[in-house]
Write a protein that holds these residues in place. Structure first.
Motif, short mmCIF file in Angstrom:
data_model
loop_
_atom_site.label_atom_id
_atom_site.label_comp_id
_atom_site.label_asym_id
_atom_site.label_seq_id
_atom_site.Cartn_x
_atom_site.Cartn_y
_atom_site.Cartn_z
N THR A 322 0.82 -1.24 0.00
CA THR A 322 0.00 0.00 0.00
C THR A 322 0.84 1.27 0.00
N TYR A 323 2.16 1.19 -0.08
CA TYR A 323 3.02 2.38 -0.13
C TYR A 323 3.61 2.53 -1.53
N SER A 324 3.73 3.78 -1.98
CA SER A 324 4.41 4.09 -3.23
C SER A 324 5.15 5.41 -3.05
N GLY A 325 6.08 5.69 -3.96
CA GLY A 325 6.88 6.89 -3.78
C GLY A 325 7.39 7.45 -5.10
N VAL A 326 7.88 8.69 -5.03
CA VAL A 326 8.47 9.38 -6.17
C VAL A 326 9.71 10.12 -5.68
N LEU A 327 10.79 10.05 -6.45
CA LEU A 327 12.00 10.81 -6.16
C LEU A 327 12.32 11.66 -7.38
N VAL A 328 12.49 12.98 -7.19
CA VAL A 328 12.66 13.92 -8.29
C VAL A 328 13.91 14.76 -8.06
N PHE A 329 14.72 14.94 -9.11
CA PHE A 329 15.83 15.89 -9.10
C PHE A 329 15.60 16.89 -10.22
N ALA A 330 15.71 18.17 -9.91
CA ALA A 330 15.45 19.22 -10.89
C ALA A 330 16.55 20.28 -10.81
N LYS A 331 16.91 20.81 -12.00
CA LYS A 331 17.92 21.86 -12.06
C LYS A 331 17.55 22.87 -13.15
N SER A 332 17.67 24.15 -12.82
CA SER A 332 17.45 25.24 -13.77
C SER A 332 18.69 26.12 -13.76
N SER A 333 19.29 26.32 -14.94
CA SER A 333 20.52 27.10 -15.05
C SER A 333 20.36 28.21 -16.08
N LEU A 334 20.83 29.41 -15.75
CA LEU A 334 20.86 30.53 -16.67
C LEU A 334 22.24 30.62 -17.31
N LYS A 335 22.27 31.01 -18.57
CA LYS A 335 23.54 31.17 -19.25
C LYS A 335 24.33 32.32 -18.66
N ASP A 336 23.65 33.41 -18.32
CA ASP A 336 24.30 34.59 -17.74
C ASP A 336 23.55 35.00 -16.48
N ILE A 337 24.21 35.77 -15.63
CA ILE A 337 23.58 36.27 -14.42
C ILE A 337 24.21 37.61 -14.06
N LEU A 338 23.46 38.47 -13.38
CA LEU A 338 23.95 39.74 -12.88
C LEU A 338 23.67 39.83 -11.39
N PRO A 339 24.45 40.62 -10.64
CA PRO A 339 24.22 40.76 -9.21
C PRO A 339 22.81 41.28 -8.92
N ASN A 340 22.26 40.83 -7.80
CA ASN A 340 20.93 41.26 -7.32
C ASN A 340 19.82 40.92 -8.31
N ALA A 341 19.99 39.79 -9.00
CA ALA A 341 18.93 39.33 -9.90
C ALA A 341 17.81 38.70 -9.08
N PHE A 342 16.62 38.63 -9.69
CA PHE A 342 15.46 38.08 -9.01
C PHE A 342 15.56 36.57 -8.82
N ARG A 343 16.56 35.93 -9.45
CA ARG A 343 16.78 34.50 -9.23
C ARG A 343 18.27 34.20 -9.33
N GLU A 344 18.65 33.01 -8.89
CA GLU A 344 20.04 32.60 -8.93
C GLU A 344 20.40 32.07 -10.32
N LYS A 345 21.71 32.00 -10.59
CA LYS A 345 22.18 31.43 -11.86
C LYS A 345 21.80 29.95 -11.94
N ASN A 346 21.99 29.22 -10.84
CA ASN A 346 21.66 27.80 -10.78
C ASN A 346 20.69 27.54 -9.64
N GLU A 347 19.63 26.83 -9.94
CA GLU A 347 18.67 26.42 -8.93
C GLU A 347 18.54 24.90 -8.99
N GLU A 348 18.79 24.23 -7.87
CA GLU A 348 18.76 22.77 -7.83
C GLU A 348 17.85 22.32 -6.69
N TYR A 349 17.02 21.30 -7.00
CA TYR A 349 16.05 20.82 -6.02
C TYR A 349 15.99 19.30 -6.04
N MET A 350 15.56 18.76 -4.89
CA MET A 350 15.24 17.34 -4.78
C MET A 350 13.90 17.24 -4.07
N ILE A 351 13.01 16.39 -4.62
CA ILE A 351 11.71 16.15 -3.98
C ILE A 351 11.59 14.66 -3.70
#
Length: 427
Positions: A322-351
């Motif tokens: 009766t148990y099931s599961g999901v494991l997720v790895f996600a990454k979002s990368s920008l080619k360029d970035i500037l200081p004080n941007a609304f997001r980071e150059k690289n964003e990495e997550y695990m769910i």
């Protein structure tokens, strides 16, 4: 906007009138009503949050090949008002809206299908981070863990798909064309900008309006194939960004007036899925060109253009006792970035998500998200317990915390425990 509503009203009227003269047509009328009450758990959010949705729909079968769907939706959501830190008056649409849902005509034959009208299209299947799901705009006030079908908003589309098969090989070719781009609904800009703006500064945002039909057009396509248990999809879409960037309208010492702008971008990518010993492996890789990102320089709001590479990989387990599961790895990368941007150059997550099935549609779910770049955390757990065959009760909570600079910590003020009811009906 007026043209699109006029078109939909004519479509609804023609179909309703036609029903009077078509004794052999089969139709159903059904829908649902949903209400949720939340109690925020942070000191800055002491109000109770409320969210309500309702949908009324009619389906009509004109025969084996011709089908129509008509929906009307209502939404009410207090979250923007709950998070509002300024004294500005929020637009009425931020709290309540009535709009047309999916309203389309569908014609199908043995090897092709065409849909014309307002509809929702789903690309990609990843849980939590579905970078390929860009066609339909979304209500981003829904949380990371909400059912994606509740967050999607309809888009006017010509949606044509043809199917093929040869031995073990089968697949489809899809073409999409939209004459009327639409945009996602977002949380207040303060949530995404974090501490980049001075505290106490009032931010007023002028929302972008739906463009006049055929002023901006969007198109793209998707090729899908299955062979020996391997599913492959290649796709591309040229469109107005569903998410806005911001430009400065005016500013004073106490307030800043901003305007939403949606730029034209292109995306392309591939999806793969394979079942191995009842485990389902999935991956999406998406490249986005000409994405515009905001940043702050010398207390001034500016923006820059860059490209993004987004990738997600997941594994779904079979059910064990009766148990099931999901494991997720996600990454979002920008080619360029500037200081004080609304997001980071690289964003990495695990769910990591685990589900317990109690039978009779009763279930318990627990999800944990970890943000790697700047340590952030998110937890959601809920118990789904149907009261009867038409009413579902859900009890749970969602919590966001971590380093001050983490993306997940930006959502800390919507941490809450909640109770919801959803009732389905058919007339």
């Amino acid at each position: 906007m007026i043209q699109s509503k006029f078109t939909s009203v004519i479509l609804l009227g023609l179909l309703s009138s036609a029903n009077l003269y078509a004794e052999n047509w089969q139709y159903k009328t059904r829908g649902y009503m949903f209400a949720r009450l939340s109690s925020y758990t942070t000191e800055k959010s002491r109000n109770y949050g409320q969210q309500a949705r309702a949908q009324f729909e009619q389906t009509t079968d004109f025969g084996s090949s011709f089908y129509a769907l008509n929906q009307l939706r209502w939404t009410s959501n207090s979250i923007n008002a709950d998070l509002n830190t300024g004294t500005s008056t929020l637009p009425k649409k931020d709290s309540f809206e009535t709009y047309l849902g999916e309203n389309y005509l569908k014609y199908k034959s043995d090897n092709w299908v065409i849909q014309l009208g307002y509809q929702e299209v789903v690309w990609g299947e990843a849980f939590g981070f579905n970078y390929a799901d860009v066609i339909s705009p979304k209500d981003l006030r829904e949380t990371l863990y909400s059912d994606a079908s509740d967050a999607r908003l309809p888009l006017m589309l010509f949606n044509g798909k043809t199917f093929f098969s040869s031995g073990d090989l089968s697949g489809s070719l899809q073409f999409l064309y939209s004459p009327e781009p639409r945009f996602s609904k977002t949380l207040p800009i303060e949530v995404y900008a974090g501490n980049l703006f001075n505290s106490g500064l009032i931010l007023n945002v002028e929302k972008a309006q739906t463009p006049i039909m055929f002023k901006h057009t969007e198109m793209g396509g998707k090729f899908s194939a299955s062979y020996s248990g391997l599913d492959l999809s290649l796709f591309g879409f040229s469109y107005l960004d569903r998410d806005a960037h911001y430009v400065l309208n005016s500013a004073t010492l106490a307030a800043v007036n901003l305007k939403e702008v949606h730029s034209h971008i292109k995306m392309g990518g591939l999806s793969l899925a394979k079942t191995i010993s009842d485990f389902v492996l999935r991956t999406d890789i998406v490249i986005t060109k000409d994405k515009i990102i905001n940043y702050i320089e010398n207390s001034q709001l500016k923006n820059f253009t860059t490209d993004a590479l987004n990738a997600v990989a997941s594994i779904d387990s079979p059910t064990y006792d009766t148990y099931s599961g999901v494991l997720v790895f996600a990454k979002s990368s920008l080619k360029d970035i500037l200081p004080n941007a609304f997001r980071e150059k690289n964003e990495e997550y695990m769910i990591a998500k685990i589900n317990k099935d109690f039978g009779s549609d009763k279930s318990w779910e627990f999800s944990y998200t970890h943000e790697f770049e700047h340590t952030g955390h998110s937890i959601q757990t809920y118990l789904n317990w149907p009261i009867n065959s038409t009413t579902d009760l859900k009890l749970g909570g969602q919590f966001y915390f971590g380093d001050e600079t983490s993306n997940l910590n930006k959502f800390k003020n919507i941490s809450s425990v909640f109770c919801s009811l959803k009732n389905y009906f058919q007339l």
